[in-house]
Design a protein around this motif. Structure first.
Motif, PDB file in Angstrom:
ATOM      1  N   GLN A   1       0.960  -0.860   0.155  1.00 55.55           N
ATOM      2  CA  GLN A   1       0.060  -0.478   0.163  1.00 55.55           C
ATOM      3  C   GLN A   1       0.404   1.408  -0.141  1.00 55.55           C
ATOM      4  O   GLN A   1       2.090   1.484   1.081  1.00 55.55           O
ATOM      5  CB  GLN A   1      -0.684   0.141   1.441  1.00 55.55           C
ATOM      6  CG  GLN A   1      -2.182   1.142   1.429  1.00 55.55           C
ATOM      7  CD  GLN A   1      -2.724   1.057   2.953  1.00 55.55           C
ATOM      8  OE1 GLN A   1      -3.790   0.241   2.395  1.00 55.55           O
ATOM      9  NE2 GLN A   1      -2.502   2.255   3.600  1.00 55.55           N
ATOM     10  N   ALA A   2       0.610   2.300  -1.094  1.00 59.24           N
ATOM     11  CA  ALA A   2       1.065   3.322  -1.126  1.00 59.24           C
ATOM     12  C   ALA A   2       0.107   4.495  -0.344  1.00 59.24           C
ATOM     13  O   ALA A   2      -1.014   4.006  -0.762  1.00 59.24           O
ATOM     14  CB  ALA A   2       1.153   4.023  -2.074  1.00 59.24           C
ATOM     15  N   GLU A   3       0.575   5.622   0.423  1.00 55.60           N
ATOM     16  CA  GLU A   3      -0.497   6.899   1.240  1.00 55.60           C
ATOM     17  C   GLU A   3       0.451   7.950   1.255  1.00 55.60           C
ATOM     18  O   GLU A   3       1.728   7.363   1.420  1.00 55.60           O
ATOM     19  CB  GLU A   3      -0.914   6.289   2.651  1.00 55.60           C
ATOM     20  CG  GLU A   3       0.011   5.404   3.400  1.00 55.60           C
ATOM     21  CD  GLU A   3      -0.550   5.238   4.326  1.00 55.60           C
ATOM     22  OE1 GLU A   3      -1.484   5.534   5.257  1.00 55.60           O
ATOM     23  OE2 GLU A   3       0.036   4.082   5.081  1.00 55.60           O
TER      24      GLU A   3
ATOM     25  N   THR B   1       1.379  13.674  -4.635  1.00 55.43           N
ATOM     26  CA  THR B   1       0.104  13.272  -3.817  1.00 55.43           C
ATOM     27  C   THR B   1      -0.306  11.718  -4.900  1.00 55.43           C
ATOM     28  O   THR B   1       0.866  11.829  -5.011  1.00 55.43           O
ATOM     29  CB  THR B   1      -0.996  13.921  -5.728  1.00 55.43           C
ATOM     30  OG1 THR B   1      -1.982  13.561  -4.543  1.00 55.43           O
ATOM     31  CG2 THR B   1      -0.852  13.286  -6.876  1.00 55.43           C
ATOM     32  N   LEU B   2      -1.134  11.222  -4.328  1.00 57.04           N
ATOM     33  CA  LEU B   2      -1.238   9.642  -4.649  1.00 57.04           C
ATOM     34  C   LEU B   2      -2.426   9.822  -5.819  1.00 57.04           C
ATOM     35  O   LEU B   2      -3.319  10.284  -6.383  1.00 57.04           O
ATOM     36  CB  LEU B   2      -2.387   8.969  -3.602  1.00 57.04           C
ATOM     37  CG  LEU B   2      -1.144   9.120  -2.662  1.00 57.04           C
ATOM     38  CD1 LEU B   2      -2.350   8.198  -0.942  1.00 57.04           C
ATOM     39  CD2 LEU B   2      -0.688   7.969  -2.345  1.00 57.04           C
TER      40      LEU B   2
ATOM     41  N   ILE C   1       7.964  13.449   9.413  1.00 53.33           N
ATOM     42  CA  ILE C   1       6.916  13.036   8.603  1.00 53.33           C
ATOM     43  C   ILE C   1       6.783  12.433   6.794  1.00 53.33           C
ATOM     44  O   ILE C   1       7.472  13.910   6.014  1.00 53.33           O
ATOM     45  CB  ILE C   1       5.586  13.877   8.337  1.00 53.33           C
ATOM     46  CG1 ILE C   1       5.204  14.243   9.885  1.00 53.33           C
ATOM     47  CG2 ILE C   1       4.262  14.129   7.697  1.00 53.33           C
ATOM     48  CD1 ILE C   1       4.553  13.017  10.825  1.00 53.33           C
ATOM     49  N   PRO C   2       7.062  11.719   6.362  1.00 48.17           N
ATOM     50  CA  PRO C   2       7.565  11.342   4.565  1.00 48.17           C
ATOM     51  C   PRO C   2       6.848  11.877   4.041  1.00 48.17           C
ATOM     52  O   PRO C   2       5.226  12.342   4.210  1.00 48.17           O
ATOM     53  CB  PRO C   2       8.217   9.613   4.832  1.00 48.17           C
ATOM     54  CG  PRO C   2       6.881   9.448   5.577  1.00 48.17           C
ATOM     55  CD  PRO C   2       7.195  10.098   7.000  1.00 48.17           C
ATOM     56  N   ASP C   3       6.924  12.168   2.677  1.00 47.07           N
ATOM     57  CA  ASP C   3       5.876  12.319   1.690  1.00 47.07           C
ATOM     58  C   ASP C   3       5.117  11.172   1.258  1.00 47.07           C
ATOM     59  O   ASP C   3       3.694  11.649   1.699  1.00 47.07           O
ATOM     60  CB  ASP C   3       6.416  12.889   0.243  1.00 47.07           C
ATOM     61  CG  ASP C   3       7.581  14.184   0.468  1.00 47.07           C
ATOM     62  OD1 ASP C   3       7.299  15.101   1.247  1.00 47.07           O
ATOM     63  OD2 ASP C   3       8.447  14.622   0.207  1.00 47.07           O
ATOM     64  N   PHE C   4       5.611  10.375   1.765  1.00 45.99           N
ATOM     65  CA  PHE C   4       4.790   9.271   0.714  1.00 45.99           C
ATOM     66  C   PHE C   4       5.187   7.736   2.535  1.00 45.99           C
ATOM     67  O   PHE C   4       5.927   7.562   2.629  1.00 45.99           O
ATOM     68  CB  PHE C   4       4.659   8.339  -0.050  1.00 45.99           C
ATOM     69  CG  PHE C   4       4.746   8.985  -1.449  1.00 45.99           C
ATOM     70  CD1 PHE C   4       3.309   9.810  -1.782  1.00 45.99           C
ATOM     71  CD2 PHE C   4       5.871  10.531  -2.074  1.00 45.99           C
ATOM     72  CE1 PHE C   4       3.313   9.764  -2.783  1.00 45.99           C
ATOM     73  CE2 PHE C   4       5.063  10.817  -3.253  1.00 45.99           C
ATOM     74  CZ  PHE C   4       4.019  10.687  -3.197  1.00 45.99           C
ATOM     75  N   ILE C   5       3.899   6.914   2.560  1.00 42.97           N
ATOM     76  CA  ILE C   5       4.396   5.477   3.619  1.00 42.97           C
ATOM     77  C   ILE C   5       4.608   4.704   2.267  1.00 42.97           C
ATOM     78  O   ILE C   5       3.071   4.959   1.769  1.00 42.97           O
ATOM     79  CB  ILE C   5       3.168   5.633   4.122  1.00 42.97           C
ATOM     80  CG1 ILE C   5       4.591   6.677   5.174  1.00 42.97           C
ATOM     81  CG2 ILE C   5       4.395   4.594   5.715  1.00 42.97           C
ATOM     82  CD1 ILE C   5       3.101   6.815   6.440  1.00 42.97           C
TER      83      ILE C   5
ATOM     84  N   GLU D   1       3.071  -0.266  -6.397  1.00 44.05           N
ATOM     85  CA  GLU D   1       3.390   0.958  -5.192  1.00 44.05           C
ATOM     86  C   GLU D   1       4.188   2.160  -5.681  1.00 44.05           C
ATOM     87  O   GLU D   1       3.516   3.538  -5.620  1.00 44.05           O
ATOM     88  CB  GLU D   1       3.909   0.229  -3.425  1.00 44.05           C
ATOM     89  CG  GLU D   1       3.179  -1.239  -3.622  1.00 44.05           C
ATOM     90  CD  GLU D   1       1.306  -0.530  -3.334  1.00 44.05           C
ATOM     91  OE1 GLU D   1       0.978  -0.181  -3.308  1.00 44.05           O
ATOM     92  OE2 GLU D   1       1.011  -1.532  -3.362  1.00 44.05           O
ATOM     93  N   LEU D   2       4.876   2.920  -5.638  1.00 47.11           N
ATOM     94  CA  LEU D   2       5.749   4.141  -6.693  1.00 47.11           C
ATOM     95  C   LEU D   2       4.597   4.697  -7.822  1.00 47.11           C
ATOM     96  O   LEU D   2       5.158   5.264  -7.812  1.00 47.11           O
ATOM     97  CB  LEU D   2       6.961   3.321  -6.477  1.00 47.11           C
ATOM     98  CG  LEU D   2       8.497   2.967  -5.792  1.00 47.11           C
ATOM     99  CD1 LEU D   2       9.755   2.227  -6.592  1.00 47.11           C
ATOM    100  CD2 LEU D   2       8.399   3.591  -4.487  1.00 47.11           C
ATOM    101  N   ALA D   3       4.584   3.275  -8.529  1.00 48.33           N
ATOM    102  CA  ALA D   3       3.677   4.275  -9.593  1.00 48.33           C
ATOM    103  C   ALA D   3       2.460   4.402  -9.234  1.00 48.33           C
ATOM    104  O   ALA D   3       1.655   6.412  -9.455  1.00 48.33           O
ATOM    105  CB  ALA D   3       3.008   2.952 -10.577  1.00 48.33           C
ATOM    106  N   HIS D   4       1.883   4.543  -7.738  1.00 47.86           N
ATOM    107  CA  HIS D   4       0.408   5.656  -6.747  1.00 47.86           C
ATOM    108  C   HIS D   4       1.572   6.654  -6.956  1.00 47.86           C
ATOM    109  O   HIS D   4       1.296   7.712  -5.768  1.00 47.86           O
ATOM    110  CB  HIS D   4       0.207   4.630  -6.120  1.00 47.86           C
ATOM    111  CG  HIS D   4      -0.692   3.864  -6.077  1.00 47.86           C
ATOM    112  ND1 HIS D   4      -1.592   4.099  -7.012  1.00 47.86           N
ATOM    113  CD2 HIS D   4      -0.492   2.591  -6.399  1.00 47.86           C
ATOM    114  CE1 HIS D   4      -2.626   3.006  -7.342  1.00 47.86           C
ATOM    115  NE2 HIS D   4      -1.601   1.808  -7.156  1.00 47.86           N
ATOM    116  N   CYS D   5       2.781   6.995  -6.195  1.00 39.38           N
ATOM    117  CA  CYS D   5       2.935   8.116  -6.073  1.00 39.38           C
ATOM    118  C   CYS D   5       3.154   9.058  -6.824  1.00 39.38           C
ATOM    119  O   CYS D   5       4.378   9.229  -7.305  1.00 39.38           O
ATOM    120  CB  CYS D   5       4.354   7.417  -5.303  1.00 39.38           C
ATOM    121  SG  CYS D   5       4.729   6.309  -3.213  1.00 39.38           S
TER     122      CYS D   5
END
Length: 161
Positions: A65-67, A146-147, A93-97, A120-124
């Motif tokens: 999961q990317a968030e 953004t996601l 606080i990272p940009d993505f987790i 998952e990287l493609a969602h970032c």
């Protein structure tokens, strides 16, 4: 993740070694599986963690999961609690987790795991303006992250084909 000290119950464990690996494999210039679609992630803070918690959505197992790292849609206390936990894991606080199912990773092939990480990287993504140009933060000059949904990724990929 599966050693004796972590068998007490479901858990999340920060994975800085996995973050280093995915950068050197998919994001950095000259990476083995470099994907130019991830160029903007060279400027992103990415927190990566393993989990032993099983997850499913619509009857399908979720193994990654990317968030966004910034919990925005929460009450003040819930947001503060979430930010505290994320900061304890990653130091900021990272940009993505990115979260990966450790049980799946233990049994899948290298190609399957690389495919999962790539997905998952493609969602970032990077935010786009009304004309499709990338947006940047005025305060830092860095990309505005953004996601990106599956549908938006598909439209972007078909438009560039």
């Amino acid at each position: 993740m599966f050693d004796a000290e972590n068998l007490e119950g479901p858990t999340f464990v920060p994975a800085p070694e996995l973050e280093s690996w995915l950068r050197s494999t998919f994001i950095e210039e000259g990476a083995t599986l470099q994907n130019e679609d991830h160029f903007h992630l060279r400027y992103a803070e990415i927190g990566v963690r393993w989990t032993s918690i099983e997850n499913s959505r619509h009857g399908r197992r979720v193994v990654g999961q990317a968030e966004r790292g910034d919990p925005t849609a929460m009450g003040r206390w819930a947001k503060a609690r979430a930010e505290l936990q994320v900061t304890e894991w990653f130091g900021e606080i990272p940009d993505f987790i990115l979260t990966f199912d450790a049980s799946y990773a233990a049994i899948c092939s290298d190609a399957e795991f690389c495919s999962l990480v790539e997905h998952e990287l493609a969602h970032c993504g990077i935010e786009r303006d009304a004309f499709g140009a990338p947006k940047f933060r005025r305060s830092t000059g860095l990309p505005a992250f953004t996601l990106v949904s599956r549908a938006r990724r598909s439209r972007r990929n078909s438009a560039s084909s």
